[in-house]
Design an enzyme around this catalytic site. Structure first.
Site, short mmCIF file in Angstrom:
data_model
loop_
_atom_site.label_atom_id
_atom_site.label_comp_id
_atom_site.label_asym_id
_atom_site.label_seq_id
_atom_site.Cartn_x
_atom_site.Cartn_y
_atom_site.Cartn_z
CD GLU A 1 -2.55 -0.97 2.79
OE1 GLU A 1 -2.51 0.13 3.38
OE2 GLU A 1 -3.16 -1.96 3.22
CG ASP B 1 -3.20 8.46 7.90
OD1 ASP B 1 -3.53 7.29 7.68
OD2 ASP B 1 -3.04 9.31 7.01
#
Length: 271
Positions: free
Chosen positions: A51, A62
């Protein structure tokens, strides 16, 4: 049935009686060139799927480690073209390469333009953490035209109806978040993850990968016992932080990936 490069990579790992190792690294950290080399090193250490994160200024998923790395990449002048170059060079390593991105950069450039360039670079598809299937009609249609995988997320809080809809619209694998909250190195993987994988399979998921909180070989072994793919990000990104020389940083990420792969390799898919 459309081909899925991500699905093929996971199936190849499962044929070896182990889950797939899916590794996340942001493009542009510590630099564009180093991020490409780091991803190539991780593939050499055993990763089946990479990824490549497209750094974004307003992340919602995140945690601190990835946020910090992404912001440094943006501060250093990362451009969209750097992401496509990274995809092309990492894809040459033989791994399936997904871009993990919030949807705004795709929408801003144009879904058709982004999909075309990703396809031409050899990318396998997109993971879109902030895009739900009900709002993804344009992306789903264009992705199908370019034979790109569409990876959507589910969480422990997802209803059965939500999981079923996600499974119906996903190609490659369903991304199961092991816990509620943001990414990051954790002492343990969320206790709801095994049941979430079971629910997804019962509602139509062909493959399920588990991420968020997997950061060492033991956790990878545990998750690999019930998931089709083990997803690791923050631990790899963290290994690239510090003041070491480029070769030292690459050795760090390679060592971290190799250690995690020992856990992945020793895991057996739950029957």
């Amino acid at each position: 049935m459309m081909n899925s490069r991500t699905g093929d990579a996971i199936d190849a790992a499962l044929a070896q009686e182990r889950p797939a190792f899916v590794a996340y690294l942001p493009v542009g950290f510590p630099s564009v060139d180093l991020s490409i080399k780091a991803a190539q090193q991780v593939v050499a250490a055993g990763a089946d799927v990479i990824e490549l994160g497209f750094p974004y200024s307003d992340p919602t998923m995140d945690g601190a480690v990835i946020q910090h790395a992404a912001q440094l990449a943006l501060d250093n002048g990362l451009r969209r073209g750097d992401v496509f170059r990274a995809v092309e060079e990492v894809a040459e390593s033989g791994a399936a390469v997904l871009v993990m991105t919030y949807y705004n950069p795709v929408f801003k450039y144009g879904v058709e333009n982004f999909s075309r360039d990703l396809h031409n670079a050899g990318g396998a598809g997109l993971i879109t953490p902030d895009l739900i299937p009900e709002e993804a009609a344009e992306w789903i249609g264009v992705a199908d035209n370019y034979d790109l995988d569409k990876v959507f997320l589910i969480a422990p809080s997802s209803t059965d109806a939500r999981i079923k809809l996600t499974c119906e619209n996903t190609r490659g694998f369903v991304y199961a978040a092991s816990r509620m909250g943001v990414t990051g190195v954790q002492n343990d993987v969320g206790s709801d993850a095994p049941s979430l994988v079971q629910r997804a399979r019962s509602l139509g998921a062909q493959r399920v990968g588990v991420g968020i909180g997997v950061s060492n070989a033991q956790q990878a072994h545990t998750v690999g016992g019930y998931a089709d793919a083990v997803i690791v990000g923050s631990a790899l990104v963290q290994s690239l932080m510090g003041e070491g020389a480029p070769n030292e940083l690459l050795d760090n990420v390679s060592s971290t990936a190799a250690d995690i792969f020992t856990g992945v390799e020793s895991a057996k898919r739950a029957q």
